[in-house]
Design a protein around this motif. Structure first.
Motif, short mmCIF file in Angstrom:
data_model
loop_
_atom_site.label_atom_id
_atom_site.label_comp_id
_atom_site.label_asym_id
_atom_site.label_seq_id
_atom_site.Cartn_x
_atom_site.Cartn_y
_atom_site.Cartn_z
N LEU A 1 38.24 40.87 38.30
CA LEU A 1 37.71 41.93 39.15
C LEU A 1 36.46 41.52 39.91
CD1 LEU A 1 38.04 44.93 36.68
CD2 LEU A 1 39.65 44.25 38.47
N ASN A 2 36.23 42.20 41.02
CA ASN A 2 34.99 42.08 41.77
C ASN A 2 33.82 42.45 40.86
OD1 ASN A 2 32.76 43.46 43.54
ND2 ASN A 2 33.97 42.24 44.98
N PRO A 3 32.66 41.77 40.98
CA PRO A 3 31.51 42.06 40.09
C PRO A 3 31.02 43.50 40.14
CG PRO A 3 31.19 39.99 41.26
CD PRO A 3 32.39 40.63 41.87
N LYS A 4 31.34 44.23 41.20
CA LYS A 4 30.90 45.62 41.29
C LYS A 4 31.80 46.58 40.51
CE LYS A 4 28.73 45.17 45.86
NZ LYS A 4 28.73 45.67 47.26
N LEU A 5 32.88 46.04 39.94
CA LEU A 5 33.83 46.87 39.21
C LEU A 5 33.94 46.41 37.77
CD1 LEU A 5 36.70 46.97 41.86
CD2 LEU A 5 34.95 48.73 41.47
N ASP B 1 46.15 59.58 51.48
CA ASP B 1 45.36 58.35 51.53
C ASP B 1 44.47 58.37 52.78
OD1 ASP B 1 44.43 55.95 50.68
OD2 ASP B 1 46.21 54.79 51.21
N ASN B 2 43.27 57.81 52.65
CA ASN B 2 42.33 57.72 53.75
C ASN B 2 41.96 56.26 54.01
OD1 ASN B 2 41.69 60.65 54.38
ND2 ASN B 2 41.22 60.60 52.20
N ASP B 3 41.23 56.03 55.08
CA ASP B 3 40.81 54.68 55.42
C ASP B 3 39.94 54.07 54.33
OD1 ASP B 3 42.02 54.33 57.91
OD2 ASP B 3 40.39 55.36 58.95
N ASN B 4 40.09 52.76 54.15
CA ASN B 4 39.17 52.03 53.29
C ASN B 4 37.88 51.72 54.04
OD1 ASN B 4 41.63 51.54 51.53
ND2 ASN B 4 40.08 50.36 50.43
N LEU B 5 36.77 51.93 53.34
CA LEU B 5 35.45 51.68 53.93
C LEU B 5 34.68 50.69 53.05
CD1 LEU B 5 34.52 55.41 54.71
CD2 LEU B 5 35.40 53.69 56.32
N PRO B 6 33.75 49.95 53.61
CA PRO B 6 32.97 48.99 52.80
C PRO B 6 32.30 49.69 51.63
CG PRO B 6 32.58 48.62 55.14
CD PRO B 6 33.37 49.90 55.03
N PHE B 7 32.27 49.00 50.48
CA PHE B 7 31.68 49.59 49.29
C PHE B 7 30.47 48.74 48.87
CE2 PHE B 7 31.29 50.26 44.69
CZ PHE B 7 31.30 51.64 44.64
N LEU C 1 40.15 47.82 47.39
CA LEU C 1 40.72 46.55 47.81
C LEU C 1 39.65 45.49 47.62
CD1 LEU C 1 42.53 47.53 51.16
CD2 LEU C 1 43.52 47.36 48.86
N GLN C 2 40.01 44.36 47.05
CA GLN C 2 39.05 43.29 46.82
C GLN C 2 39.61 41.96 47.31
OE1 GLN C 2 38.48 43.13 42.52
NE2 GLN C 2 40.30 41.88 42.25
N ASP C 3 38.68 41.12 47.76
CA ASP C 3 39.06 39.77 48.20
C ASP C 3 37.88 38.85 47.90
OD1 ASP C 3 40.27 37.58 49.28
OD2 ASP C 3 40.17 38.25 51.37
N GLY C 4 37.94 38.20 46.75
CA GLY C 4 36.81 37.38 46.32
C GLY C 4 35.67 38.24 45.82
N GLU C 5 34.52 37.61 45.60
CA GLU C 5 33.38 38.33 45.03
C GLU C 5 32.55 39.07 46.06
OE1 GLU C 5 30.98 35.79 42.66
OE2 GLU C 5 32.55 35.39 41.17
N SER C 6 32.73 38.76 47.34
CA SER C 6 31.83 39.31 48.36
C SER C 6 32.45 40.42 49.20
CB SER C 6 31.34 38.19 49.29
OG SER C 6 32.44 37.57 49.94
N TRP C 7 33.76 40.70 49.01
CA TRP C 7 34.41 41.70 49.87
C TRP C 7 35.07 42.76 49.01
CZ3 TRP C 7 39.09 43.94 51.13
CH2 TRP C 7 39.17 44.55 52.40
N LEU C 8 34.65 44.01 49.22
CA LEU C 8 35.17 45.14 48.45
C LEU C 8 35.14 46.38 49.32
CD1 LEU C 8 36.12 46.13 45.59
CD2 LEU C 8 33.73 46.75 45.18
N THR C 9 36.26 47.10 49.39
CA THR C 9 36.30 48.37 50.11
C THR C 9 36.87 49.45 49.21
OG1 THR C 9 38.51 47.99 51.04
CG2 THR C 9 36.62 47.17 52.32
N VAL C 10 36.66 50.69 49.62
CA VAL C 10 37.15 51.82 48.82
C VAL C 10 37.68 52.91 49.75
CG1 VAL C 10 34.90 52.97 48.75
CG2 VAL C 10 36.59 53.43 46.95
N ALA C 11 38.75 53.56 49.32
CA ALA C 11 39.29 54.73 50.02
C ALA C 11 39.41 55.86 49.01
CB ALA C 11 40.66 54.42 50.63
N ASN D 1 36.63 51.22 37.20
CA ASN D 1 35.56 52.16 37.49
C ASN D 1 34.34 51.36 37.87
OD1 ASN D 1 34.02 54.55 37.70
ND2 ASN D 1 34.98 55.42 35.86
N THR D 2 33.33 52.03 38.39
CA THR D 2 32.04 51.39 38.63
C THR D 2 31.19 51.52 37.37
OG1 THR D 2 31.35 53.47 39.67
CG2 THR D 2 32.02 51.67 41.12
N PRO D 3 30.20 50.66 37.20
CA PRO D 3 29.40 50.72 35.96
C PRO D 3 28.76 52.08 35.70
CG PRO D 3 29.00 48.65 37.10
CD PRO D 3 29.85 49.49 38.03
#
Length: 272
Positions: free
Chosen positions: A61-65, A266-272, A201-211, A112-114
């Motif tokens: 998982l992405n570090p933010k999750l 469903d709605n658009d994914n936005l940067p998280f 949606l995640q792609d590596g450690e630096s890219w994360l979006t949420v809808a 979930n988020t921390p």
């Protein structure tokens, strides 16, 4: 006489509308131009919920999750279903997107988020039934769902009591089951699986979006029944994600269930 292939005026109009939506769905302009607000209705949905050691899932998982935990385990959900209808809002009205329905397989990690404020899931992969519609859906998935593995699947069977899935990355799933009409899943576990309004949606450690997804907690979505599994075999999680040895005990403790209808917005994914 109008051909069954549909060369009449109405069929031509439907084909034009379908082509329009399909072109939009297959480009990244879809969300940017129309500000996607999509209502999806699924039928004959089978949830196969797989426990995964927390640390094993966390590494993925992405570090933010972080993994959502139930009974001391992280969880992955495999969903097999038919997309019955997709609708988009055009000038404030729901309009059916013709030609984009069909059998689908979806694999997600429950997260979930921390701070515990964003119960949701990371979309890991989508499989679409082989054919014209499935190919268009795969193209749309690949261009708009960054970080998600998108496939068309030569063999998908979803019928009452049996689901089978042979993927074009040489993995498979086969499950035979019976729906226990008089038994519902444990309410706490059901809420844990279904009450997830955030799609990541995640792609590596630096890219994360949420809808944010609406209607996930609609009472109609909780009209589900436990399934009793008579046979289960799968190597999808091992081959696709490296989660080896975790599918052998699936569904033995009533972790799997079935719903005749399931829907959400469903709605658009936005940067998280």
């Amino acid at each position: 006489t109008q051909s069954t292939w549909g060369f009449g005026k109405k069929s031509k109009m439907r084909s034009a509308v379908a082509a329009f939506f399909c072109v939009l769905a297959c480009t990244s302009l879809y969300g940017e131009v129309l500000a996607v607000h999509v209502r999806e209705t699924d039928t004959n949905t089978m949830w196969i919920n797989v426990p995964v050691p927390i640390n094993t899932l966390k590494q993925f998982l992405n570090p933010k999750l972080e993994p959502s935990v139930y009974n001391g385990m992280g969880w992955i959900s495999i969903m097999l279903f038919k997309i019955d209808k997709l609708e988009n809002t055009i000038f404030g009205h729901w309009v059916t997107m013709y030609g984009l329905n069909g059998l689908t397989g979806k694999i997600s990690a429950l997260v979930n988020t921390p701070d515990g404020k964003h119960p949701g899931y990371v979309l890991l992969s989508l499989d679409f039934e082989e054919g014209i519609a499935g190919t268009l859906q795969k193209l749309g998935c690949s261009s708009t769902q960054r970080g998600v593995r998108c496939f068309t699947t030569p063999k998908m069977v979803q019928e009452h009591g049996h689901s089978s899935w042979s993927t074009d990355d040489k993995a498979s799933l086969d499950v035979s089951y019976s729906v226990l009409d008089d038994f519902r899943p444990d309410e706490a576990f059901l809420k844990f699986i279904l009450d997830r309004p955030f799609k990541f949606l995640q792609d590596g450690e630096s890219w994360l979006t949420v809808a944010e997804q609406e209607e996930k907690t609609n009472p109609k979505n909780y009209n589900v029944r436990t399934v009793s599994v008579s046979s289960f075999s799968s190597d999808i999680l091992a081959k696709r994600f490296g989660f080896a040895g975790i599918e052998s005990s699936v569904c033995q403790n009533k972790e799997c269930f079935f719903a005749s209808t399931y829907f959400f917005v469903d709605n658009d994914n936005l940067p998280f």
